[in-house]
Every structure is written in structure tokens, then in C-alpha cells.
Design a protein around this motif. Structure first.
Motif: not given
Length: 496
Positions: A283-310
């Protein structure tokens, strides 16, 4: 004296001689007939081979392409040309893709279907996949994303983000999209999916877009996804974005974008995903090669779905703008149980990074790094707790993320300016960080090159360069040698 042959063997030999003479005489007297029969046989074999190649080969503009045999992975297999596709790089093939996917969608109970994309350049607007489908890109096949953004559909913001990542309101969909799917494979003989993102990047930089750019491939709320043996390149935005998916495998994939001038072209962004394997990729790109995410601020907290077992392993990555492997900064649903091993990061700004901020909430924990190699990297390991980028002003400053239980074992490299930079804070301290077996060759001679702030943890055994004073020192047997002077010492220099 010559020993005479037995009578039986002598008679058998005589019969063989007579047979050879008869065959020679027959051939001599019927030479023309044999020539005719030989020509007929040759032509028959030629025609049979030609038909076989035509059946197994791939047609493009009237030509027959034999190429490498395409494996049949489903009960039913089709070529894009069966649905009117034309791979000349000019004809728009959206209808061909949509008709093919519609036909495959009816075959789920029979094991699904495989859509073969022949060699050629297949221009298309965005299209959707279906369950129990294999999209197979032959060698020299290239799917091209149409550059007119008016032909890219608009979609609602992701529920865990609240807004588009770049603009409020709707966002552009992805070139290849799927939602609520099961059993989807995108593979091939290293064929290419090309987003032709150059026009998108230019319009974004000139502020000519009213909506967030779309990913190259996005699959949402789905399971059992495999992407293997293909090239993804020049995405308008994030390249592969699995969102709230389970059981995702990315194997032997090349992801490319310019290292400068291609903003936000992350390689792979698992977002609120579970049971993910990413392995054997470049992977050679113009930002993160890999970025693990799970939502943004209050919206991610309310959605409540983690990223796990990666599990991320056996990768070569490059990022001159951001980092090789990142966690965050959008991690409000939580990130846990991540293993990164056998990673080479070369000619990059940062190697591995954890980034978060007040207002995110959530957690980053149980993160394991093993066997990392940094080659000509400005900063090797970064943990940052003040990445203050928010979707709006309604986030809760008291929603403080938890960052703990992170280990680094076997970190090597050369040409590194700062090997470790840990920037915790009084509100968001970083806890239980372990370093073991580190030897990094440096290019910067400043005294404090192992930088720490508000971190608690340990160093086991001898490491180079010398660790900061925030960390306890243990010998190889796990016995405490020296207690840290103060865990809240701050010695972070962002000027280097």
C-alpha cells in the motif's frame, strides 16, 4: 560361433519383418490418401482448439483473448460482454454491470454467480454488488470510474459520523458499493479497479465540491467479504471502506495513489468492523495506508459499534502525508484486540500512529505490535491525544477516550528521526504501554529523541535509543530494575 535363435522367436521375427514391409508398401501406394487424412485431422484439431479457446477466452471488440484461464468459483459464470459490455475505455458500461448483477442476484439459492471482467478498459458509473457474487478481473482488465461527479449518486451520511466527512449533508457513494450483503468476493488475476481520482482531488483542493467524496469500494452492514489478488488505485477518497461488517479478508492486494496531491486516499479503513484479516498487501497512498475507525464523537458513541479482532500482517506500506498504520482518530465506538505484525514502513512521515481527542469517548485497548521495521521514517511510533477535528460543535468535551494496554515487541529500523513520540495529557493519560526489543538507527542527534508525556508503562530489557524517564525499567527476566521518576513528565517536541 553365433548361437541360433529358437524356432518360435525366429518365426515371430519373420512375421514382424513381413508386417513392416506390408505397411511400407501400403503407405507408398496410398500416400495421397494419407496426406488428405492428415490435413483433415490437423484442421479438425485446429478448429477444436479454436472453439475451446473461444469458449474459455474473453471477447473484446471482436477479438478473442485466451489469456490465463479464469477459474470458475460459482455455479454460474458470465462475462461482462454477455451483457453488452465494451472495454474500449470510452463506452460507459454501467448498464452492463447493473444487468449482470441483477442476473446474479437471482442465483443465490443455487450458489450465486461469477461476473468475469475481460481484458480491456471498462468505463462505468457507480454500481452495486449483490450477495453470493464473485467479481473476477482478468489479467489486464481495468474498471474505470467515470469522472463526472453528477453520475455518482448521493447517499445519506454514515450514522456513526452524523455528517459527511468533508461537508455536512449527503455524501457521494462509492464506485463499487454493497450493503446488507453476504458472501461477496472481489478477486482476479491482478486486474485493476481505478477510481480516476485526479479530477476529484483537484476539485476538492479548489473547493469546488459540495459533498464529501466517495470511496472506491465501500461495503456496509455485510459479512463474509473477501478482496484478493487485485489492484486498487487512484480512489477519489478512501480506497476500501468496510463499514459495520463482519468477517472481512483482504489478501494480496496492491493499493496505489500519489503520495502527494491525493488527499484522504487512505488504503483500507475498517470502520466498526469485527473479525478482519489484512495480509500480504502493498500500500502506497496519499494518507494512512490503513486507518482503523469506529465513528466520530457523539454520533459514534450513540451508534456504539466497535472495531475489534483485527489482524494486520505481512505488509509493506508507505505514507508521506500521514502514517502507515493508524488507529483513529474517529474511534468513538471503541477499538480493541488489534494485532499488527511483520510490517515494513518505508520513506514515510510516520510509521504507526494512535490518534484521538477529548470529545471522542470510546477506547483504544489491547493493541499489539510485533516485528515492525522502519526504513527512512520521520517518526516511528506516535500516540496523540489532541487530534481536535470534530463533525460539529455539539460534542461533549467530557467524553474522554481511554487509551491503554498497548505493546511493542521487536521494532527495528534505520534512518528514523524520532523513534517514539507519546503525547498523552492530564485528561487522557496513556496507560500500560510496554516496549521490548527495540533497536532503531537514528538520523537526528537531539538529546531527547524518545519523547513522552503523561504515559505509564514499562521497558523490558535493553532498547535503543534510551527510553524516556516516564517508563519503568525491567530486566529480561521481568524483574523491576528502576521505577520511573514521574509518569507525567512532558518532553514532546513537535518541531522535529
Amino acid at each position: 560361433m553365433v548361437e541360433p535363435l529358437p524356432v518360435g522367436r525366429f518365426q515371430l521375427q519373420q512375421k514382424r519383418v513381413k508386417l513392416k514391409r506390408w505397411v511400407a508398401a501400403f503407405i507408398s501406394s496410398h500416400r495421397t490418401l494419407f496426406v488428405v487424412l492428415w490435413i483433415v485431422a490437423f484442421c479438425s484439431v485446429f478448429l477444436w482448439q479454436r472453439k475451446s479457446v473461444a469458449r474459455a477466452g474473453l471477447s473484446l471488440s471482436g477479438k478473442t483473448w485466451s489469456g490465463r484461464p479464469v477459474p470458475k468459483m460459482r455455479a454460474f459464470a458470465f462475462n461482462l460482454t454477455d451483457f453488452g459490455g465494451v472495454g474500449d475505455g470510452v463506452t460507459v458500461n454501467t448498464a452492463a454491470f447493473e444487468t449482470a448483477v441483477s442476473a446474479i442476484s437471482k442465483l443465490g439459492k443455487s450458489g450465486g454467480g461469477q461476473l468475469n471482467v475481460p481484458p480491456g478498459k471498462w468505463l462505468t458509473a457507480p454500481f452495486n454488488l449483490t450477495s453470493h457474487m464473485t467479481l473476477f478481473l482478468a489479467e489486464d482488465a481495468e474498471i474505470l470510474g467515470i469522472q463526472d461527479e453528477n453520475q455518482w449518486p448521493l447517499m445519506p451520511p454514515l450514522p456513526s459520523y452524523g455528517h459527511g466527512r468533508e461537508h455536512h449533508g449527503p455524501r457521494y457513494g462509492s464506485l463499487i458499493h454493497g450493503r446488507n450483503l453476504k458472501d461477496v468476493v472481489i478477486t482476479g488475476h491482478n486486474g485493476t479497479i481505478n477510481g480516476q481520482g485526479q479530477s476529484w482531488w483537484k476539485k476538492y483542493q479548489q473547493k469546488l465540491l459540495d459533498h464529501t467524496r466517495g470511496p472506491l469500494v465501500q461495503i456496509m452492514w455485510s459479512g463474509d467479504i473477501v478482496i484478493a489478488n487485485i489492484t486498487l488505485r487512484d480512489s477519489p477518497f478512501w480506497t476500501f471502506h468496510p463499514y459495520d461488517c463482519k468477517n472481512v479478508t483482504v489478501r494480496n492486494v496492491t493499493i496505489l495513489a500519489p503520495i502527494h496531491g491525493a488527499p484522504n486516499t487512505d488504503g483500507i479503513d475498517p470502520d466498526s468492523c469485527e473479525d478482519v484479516v489484512i495480509e500480504d498487501c502493498y500500500i502506497s497512498v496519499g494518507d494512512d495506508a490503513i486507518a482503523i475507525k469506529s465513528g466520530w464523537d457523539q454520533y459514534g458513541i450513540a451508534y456504539g459499534r466497535p472495531s475489534r479482532n483485527i489482524l494486520i500482517r505481512n505488509l509493506i506500506v508507505r505514507s508521506m502525508v500521514s502514517a502507515g498504520i493508524s488507529i483513529g482518530s474517529e474511534m468513538s465506538g471503541g477499538v480493541s484486540d488489534v494485532t499488527v505484525e511483520n510490517l515494513l514502513v518505508w520513506s514515510s512521515r510516520r510509521a504507526v500512529r494512535i490518534k484521538t481527542a477529548a470529545g471522542r469517548g470510546g477506547y483504544i485497548r489491547q493493541i499489539t505490535y510485533r516485528n515492525l521495521t522502519f526504513d527512512n521514517v520521520r517518526v516511528g511510533i506516535v500516540m496523540k491525544t489532541d487530534y481536535n477535528e470534530h463533525p460539529d460543535n455539539d460534542f461533549d468535551l467530557k467524553a474522554l477516550p481511554i487509551v491503554k494496554d498497548i505493546s511493542f515487541t521487536g521494532v527495528y529500523g534505520q534512518g528514523v528521526r524520532v523513534p517514539v513520540r507519546i503525547h498523552g495529557s492530564e485528561d487522557i493519560p496513556i496507560r500500560n504501554v510496554t516496549f521490548r526489543d527495540i533497536s532503531v538507527g537514528l538520523t537526528y542527534k537531539k538529546k531527547h529523541i524518545f519523547q513522552c508525556g503523561f504515559v505509564q508503562g514499562r521497558v523490558i530489557g535493553t532498547i535503543f535509543p534510551a527510553p524516556c524517564e516516564n517508563l519503568d525499567l525491567y530486566n529480561e527476566e521481568g524483574q523491576l530494575v528502576k521505577r520511573s521518576i514521574a509518569q507525567n513528565i512532558t518532553d514532546v517536541d513537535y518541531d522535529i
